[in-house]
Design a protein around this motif. Structure first.
Motif, PDB file in Angstrom:
ATOM      1  N   ASN A 255     -26.608 -42.951 -45.120  1.00 53.13           N
ATOM      2  CA  ASN A 255     -26.228 -43.000 -46.719  1.00 53.13           C
ATOM      3  C   ASN A 255     -25.993 -44.192 -47.227  1.00 53.13           C
TER       4      ASN A 255
ATOM      5  N   ILE B 147     -30.530 -37.237 -44.753  1.00 57.13           N
ATOM      6  CA  ILE B 147     -29.242 -36.889 -45.092  1.00 57.13           C
ATOM      7  C   ILE B 147     -29.230 -35.164 -45.227  1.00 57.13           C
TER       8      ILE B 147
ATOM      9  N   THR C 245     -17.805 -45.410 -43.286  1.00 56.06           N
ATOM     10  CA  THR C 245     -18.729 -46.017 -42.306  1.00 56.06           C
ATOM     11  C   THR C 245     -19.931 -46.757 -43.302  1.00 56.06           C
TER      12      THR C 245
ATOM     13  N   THR D 229     -16.689 -34.758 -42.405  1.00 56.29           N
ATOM     14  CA  THR D 229     -17.898 -35.432 -42.171  1.00 56.29           C
ATOM     15  C   THR D 229     -18.142 -36.583 -43.355  1.00 56.29           C
TER      16      THR D 229
ATOM     17  N   LEU E 211     -23.990 -40.154 -40.439  1.00 55.80           N
ATOM     18  CA  LEU E 211     -24.449 -39.889 -42.025  1.00 55.80           C
ATOM     19  C   LEU E 211     -24.085 -41.259 -42.681  1.00 55.80           C
ATOM     20  N   GLY E 212     -23.068 -41.942 -42.380  1.00 60.86           N
ATOM     21  CA  GLY E 212     -22.704 -43.108 -43.144  1.00 60.86           C
ATOM     22  C   GLY E 212     -23.760 -44.104 -43.252  1.00 60.86           C
TER      23      GLY E 212
ATOM     24  N   SER F 289     -20.523 -37.295 -36.576  1.00 67.78           N
ATOM     25  CA  SER F 289     -21.517 -36.823 -37.910  1.00 67.78           C
ATOM     26  C   SER F 289     -21.342 -37.852 -38.922  1.00 67.78           C
ATOM     27  N   GLY F 290     -20.021 -38.168 -39.131  1.00 60.18           N
ATOM     28  CA  GLY F 290     -19.611 -38.856 -40.267  1.00 60.18           C
ATOM     29  C   GLY F 290     -20.330 -40.196 -40.054  1.00 60.18           C
TER      30      GLY F 290
ATOM     31  N   ASN G 280     -18.221 -40.351 -43.340  1.00 63.09           N
ATOM     32  CA  ASN G 280     -19.213 -41.225 -43.836  1.00 63.09           C
ATOM     33  C   ASN G 280     -19.006 -42.220 -44.848  1.00 63.09           C
TER      34      ASN G 280
END
Length: 287
Positions: free
Chosen positions: A221, A13, A37, A30, A217-218, A213-214, A34
């Protein structure tokens, strides 16, 4: 295994955020994408039929609302702390908060604190501090600014403590995916509210790259939370051990990745911090 996966995902992350900053991708957008997602990952991972009324009536639902609010709020506090006082202050404040869930675990779950584990936890705090220190910067620090790192410290510790308490008290073993998904959905809806406020103030410009990017990252995360919850659910380790190893390892690994991939310069005290971290982990896990 779940703890190792959680450490890797949580460290990734920080790497993603570093790349997002270098590519000038909108961070807030983002973050919001995220969350949705991560919510989708939780829904797809849940094997039982989803009944909205049953989710809302679940004993853990109010805990999920509280955590969703904290996720968004404390992230913004972290950003403010980093911008006003520097990354080292933000890093130390967020990772030193490990003492809050550890103390809570000792009293709430009657976990053992022998001399060896106590020494390991103290060394872990020293390691986090040393590994997070950077070269002197021009950022000004004042007593008035203490409220930011203090709020970050309390908020980060409250998140870890609440996750542990709600997961062990109210969430069934097969309910971790839907519990995690609910937290992310609530955080995402709050994030939409923040973006809407910016749009009303004519401060919003859509960044298409934040979708990609989201999305990445999701996924990371979601599994950082999912694997941490699974690790906390293990019978062979106490939560004080899990949180200590998790936080110290993330600081240690992210420091090394910064050196290898982002050409960040490590000071002697950073290397000492990494060495102390190894000793702390050995002491805590073998206690």
């Amino acid at each position: 295994m779940f703890l190792i996966l959680s450490i890797c995902a949580s460290t990734l992350i920080f790497v993603i955020f570093k790349v997002v900053g270098k590519q000038n991708i909108n961070t807030l957008q983002t973050i919001v994408f995220n969350y949705f997602t991560a919510f989708a990952c939780g829904i797809l991972s849940y094997e039982a039929p989803i009944v909205v009324t049953d989710v809302i009536q679940s004993k853990w639902f109010f805990g999920a609302i509280f955590l969703g609010f904290l996720f968004v709020t404390i992230f913004n506090v972290m950003a403010l702390t980093a911008q006003r006082l520097g990354l080292s202050v933000a890093s130390v404040a967020s990772k030193m908060s490990v003492v809050i869930p550890i103390i809570f675990g000792l009293f709430a779950y009657n976990e053992n604190l022998g001399l060896q584990k106590a020494l390991g936890i103290l060394l872990a705090l020293v390691a986090v501090y040393l590994a997070s220190l950077k070269a002197k910067s021009n950022e000004k620090f004042s007593i008035k600014s203490l409220w930011l790192p203090l709020l970050l410290f309390l908020g980060s510790g409250t998140i870890d403590t609440t996750i542990k308490y709600v997961e062990t008290t109210f969430v069934p073993e097969n309910g971790i995916p839907i519990f995690s998904a609910s937290i992310f959905l609530i955080a995402g809806l709050i994030g939409i509210g923040m973006l809407s406020a910016k749009a009303i103030q004519k401060q919003f410009t859509f960044d298409p790259k934040s979708l990609i990017s989201g999305f990445i990252l999701g996924i990371v995360n979601y599994y950082s939370i999912y694997t941490l919850l699974k690790a906390l659910n293990a019978d062979n380790f106490e939560s004080s051990t899990i949180f200590t190893v998790n936080n110290v390892s993330i600081v240690m690994l992210s420091t090394l990745l910064g050196l290898l991939f982002f050409k960040e310069r490590l000071l002697l005290k950073n290397w000492i911090g990494i060495g102390v971290a190894v000793i702390a982990i050995l002491l805590v896990t073998s206690a």
